[in-house]
Design a protein around this motif. Structure first.
Motif, PDB file in Angstrom:
ATOM      1  N   ALA A 107      37.373  24.450  17.735  1.00  0.00           N
ATOM      2  CA  ALA A 107      38.810  24.748  17.694  1.00  0.00           C
ATOM      3  C   ALA A 107      39.201  25.311  16.331  1.00  0.00           C
ATOM      4  O   ALA A 107      39.956  26.286  16.250  1.00  0.00           O
ATOM      5  CB  ALA A 107      39.615  23.487  18.001  1.00  0.00           C
ATOM      6  N   LEU A 108      38.674  24.732  15.253  1.00  0.00           N
ATOM      7  CA  LEU A 108      38.967  25.238  13.914  1.00  0.00           C
ATOM      8  C   LEU A 108      38.385  26.637  13.706  1.00  0.00           C
ATOM      9  O   LEU A 108      39.010  27.489  13.078  1.00  0.00           O
ATOM     10  CB  LEU A 108      38.449  24.274  12.848  1.00  0.00           C
ATOM     11  N   GLU A 109      37.202  26.880  14.247  1.00  0.00           N
ATOM     12  CA  GLU A 109      36.595  28.212  14.155  1.00  0.00           C
ATOM     13  C   GLU A 109      37.450  29.233  14.906  1.00  0.00           C
ATOM     14  O   GLU A 109      37.620  30.362  14.455  1.00  0.00           O
ATOM     15  CB  GLU A 109      35.164  28.195  14.703  1.00  0.00           C
ATOM     16  N   ASP A 110      37.986  28.836  16.059  1.00  0.00           N
ATOM     17  CA  ASP A 110      38.850  29.717  16.832  1.00  0.00           C
ATOM     18  C   ASP A 110      40.121  30.047  16.043  1.00  0.00           C
ATOM     19  O   ASP A 110      40.543  31.204  15.996  1.00  0.00           O
ATOM     20  CB  ASP A 110      39.194  29.058  18.170  1.00  0.00           C
ATOM     21  N   LEU A 111      40.713  29.048  15.411  1.00  0.00           N
ATOM     22  CA  LEU A 111      41.907  29.276  14.592  1.00  0.00           C
ATOM     23  C   LEU A 111      41.581  30.180  13.407  1.00  0.00           C
ATOM     24  O   LEU A 111      42.370  31.057  13.055  1.00  0.00           O
ATOM     25  CB  LEU A 111      42.480  27.946  14.094  1.00  0.00           C
ATOM     26  N   SER A 139      36.278  15.436   5.218  1.00  0.00           N
ATOM     27  CA  SER A 139      35.278  16.410   4.799  1.00  0.00           C
ATOM     28  C   SER A 139      35.461  17.748   5.520  1.00  0.00           C
ATOM     29  O   SER A 139      35.406  18.816   4.900  1.00  0.00           O
ATOM     30  CB  SER A 139      33.879  15.856   5.063  1.00  0.00           C
ATOM     31  N   ILE A 140      35.702  17.692   6.827  1.00  0.00           N
ATOM     32  CA  ILE A 140      35.893  18.913   7.615  1.00  0.00           C
ATOM     33  C   ILE A 140      37.164  19.637   7.172  1.00  0.00           C
ATOM     34  O   ILE A 140      37.161  20.852   6.962  1.00  0.00           O
ATOM     35  CB  ILE A 140      35.931  18.582   9.120  1.00  0.00           C
ATOM     36  N   LEU A 141      38.259  18.886   7.004  1.00  0.00           N
ATOM     37  CA  LEU A 141      39.520  19.511   6.595  1.00  0.00           C
ATOM     38  C   LEU A 141      39.418  20.095   5.189  1.00  0.00           C
ATOM     39  O   LEU A 141      39.936  21.186   4.932  1.00  0.00           O
ATOM     40  CB  LEU A 141      40.667  18.504   6.667  1.00  0.00           C
ATOM     41  N   ASP A 142      38.749  19.384   4.293  1.00  0.00           N
ATOM     42  CA  ASP A 142      38.536  19.911   2.938  1.00  0.00           C
ATOM     43  C   ASP A 142      37.753  21.219   2.975  1.00  0.00           C
ATOM     44  O   ASP A 142      38.063  22.161   2.254  1.00  0.00           O
ATOM     45  CB  ASP A 142      37.801  18.896   2.061  1.00  0.00           C
ATOM     46  N   GLN A 143      36.719  21.265   3.824  1.00  0.00           N
ATOM     47  CA  GLN A 143      35.892  22.471   3.926  1.00  0.00           C
ATOM     48  C   GLN A 143      36.723  23.664   4.405  1.00  0.00           C
ATOM     49  O   GLN A 143      36.668  24.743   3.805  1.00  0.00           O
ATOM     50  CB  GLN A 143      34.731  22.232   4.893  1.00  0.00           C
ATOM     51  N   TYR A 144      37.503  23.491   5.465  1.00  0.00           N
ATOM     52  CA  TYR A 144      38.304  24.600   5.992  1.00  0.00           C
ATOM     53  C   TYR A 144      39.450  24.958   5.050  1.00  0.00           C
ATOM     54  O   TYR A 144      39.849  26.115   4.974  1.00  0.00           O
ATOM     55  CB  TYR A 144      38.808  24.281   7.404  1.00  0.00           C
ATOM     56  N   SER A 145      39.951  23.987   4.324  1.00  0.00           N
ATOM     57  CA  SER A 145      40.987  24.266   3.333  1.00  0.00           C
ATOM     58  C   SER A 145      40.415  25.105   2.189  1.00  0.00           C
ATOM     59  O   SER A 145      41.012  26.093   1.770  1.00  0.00           O
ATOM     60  CB  SER A 145      41.544  22.943   2.803  1.00  0.00           C
ATOM     61  N   ARG A 146      39.267  24.714   1.721  1.00  0.00           N
ATOM     62  CA  ARG A 146      38.612  25.397   0.598  1.00  0.00           C
ATOM     63  C   ARG A 146      38.091  26.779   0.993  1.00  0.00           C
ATOM     64  O   ARG A 146      38.329  27.760   0.297  1.00  0.00           O
ATOM     65  CB  ARG A 146      37.458  24.509   0.092  1.00  0.00           C
ATOM     66  N   PHE A 152      46.622  21.677   6.270  1.00  0.00           N
ATOM     67  CA  PHE A 152      46.663  20.682   7.338  1.00  0.00           C
ATOM     68  C   PHE A 152      47.804  19.701   7.098  1.00  0.00           C
ATOM     69  O   PHE A 152      48.009  19.240   5.977  1.00  0.00           O
ATOM     70  CB  PHE A 152      45.334  19.927   7.411  1.00  0.00           C
ATOM     71  N   PHE A 153      48.526  19.375   8.179  1.00  0.00           N
ATOM     72  CA  PHE A 153      49.628  18.427   8.141  1.00  0.00           C
ATOM     73  C   PHE A 153      49.338  17.371   9.199  1.00  0.00           C
ATOM     74  O   PHE A 153      49.195  17.702  10.372  1.00  0.00           O
ATOM     75  CB  PHE A 153      50.956  19.131   8.411  1.00  0.00           C
ATOM     76  N   LEU A 154      49.211  16.114   8.772  1.00  0.00           N
ATOM     77  CA  LEU A 154      48.822  15.039   9.672  1.00  0.00           C
ATOM     78  C   LEU A 154      49.869  13.947   9.717  1.00  0.00           C
ATOM     79  O   LEU A 154      50.536  13.675   8.722  1.00  0.00           O
ATOM     80  CB  LEU A 154      47.508  14.386   9.192  1.00  0.00           C
ATOM     81  N   THR A 155      49.969  13.341  10.878  1.00  0.00           N
ATOM     82  CA  THR A 155      50.716  12.110  11.018  1.00  0.00           C
ATOM     83  C   THR A 155      49.896  11.211  11.942  1.00  0.00           C
ATOM     84  O   THR A 155      49.090  11.702  12.737  1.00  0.00           O
ATOM     85  CB  THR A 155      52.135  12.351  11.560  1.00  0.00           C
TER      86      THR A 155
END
Length: 176
Positions: A107-111, A139-146, A152-155
């Motif tokens: 899903a992240l790759e698609d985005l 770790s995954i969110l840090d990688q895609y952010s970097r 990313f916005f989480l609740t």
């Protein structure tokens, strides 16, 4: 053992703020609305696409359990040890677990391919807040952010921890 740092990453700060202050998502929504209306009134065309990935229930299938007795099940294709849930555990649940890791990455790759940079995870980003799964998500969110520049916005949802590793998590059938 990993060295501790005195600084928080952007993802850690977002985790903390959104969990500690539940009105933040409402404020963010109002800010997005205001930003969109301001851009339109100025006649600018800026991509305002925001993706929502709900109920990810991330299960880190390659978690390091830090155990000498059990490292996981060896995957002969990639040489990694897989820490997967049993079929019984999955059949007795309303959710799939082992597939979620790969579905989330896809899903992240698609985005990424679509150029979408703002991603909201509105709850249930882990199954029951197991620390290894929360760390994998970070770790995954840090990688895609970097690497991609995603924000990313989480609740939290009813399957997520409401304070960092502050409670007992998991189920008895987790490893079979």
């Amino acid at each position: 053992m990993k060295e501790q740092t005195l600084f928080w990453s952007r993802t850690e700060i977002q985790f903390y703020i959104l969990n500690k202050y539940p009105l933040i998502p409402t404020i963010l929504g109002a800010a997005f609305t205001l930003a969109c209306s301001t851009q339109l009134s100025l006649g600018q065309t800026v991509d305002q696409t925001i993706a929502f990935l709900s109920d990810v229930h991330l299960q880190d299938v390659y978690a390091d359990l830090h155990s000498k007795e059990f490292k996981g099940v060896l995957n002969p294709r990639n040489g990694k040890f897989a820490t997967i849930r049993t079929m019984k555990s999955q059949l007795n649940s309303t959710r799939l677990f082992n597939e979620n890791y790969f579905a989330f990455i896809q899903a992240l790759e698609d985005l990424k391919q679509k150029g979408i940079r703002w991603v909201v995870l509105p709850g249930d980003f882990t199954d029951d807040g197991q620390p290894m799964n929360v760390m994998a998500l970070k770790s995954i969110l840090d990688q895609y952010s970097r690497e991609v520049g995603m924000r990313f916005f989480l609740t939290t949802g009813n399957h997520d921890p409401v304070k960092p590793f502050g409670g007992i998590a998991g189920k008895r059938d987790f490893w079979g």
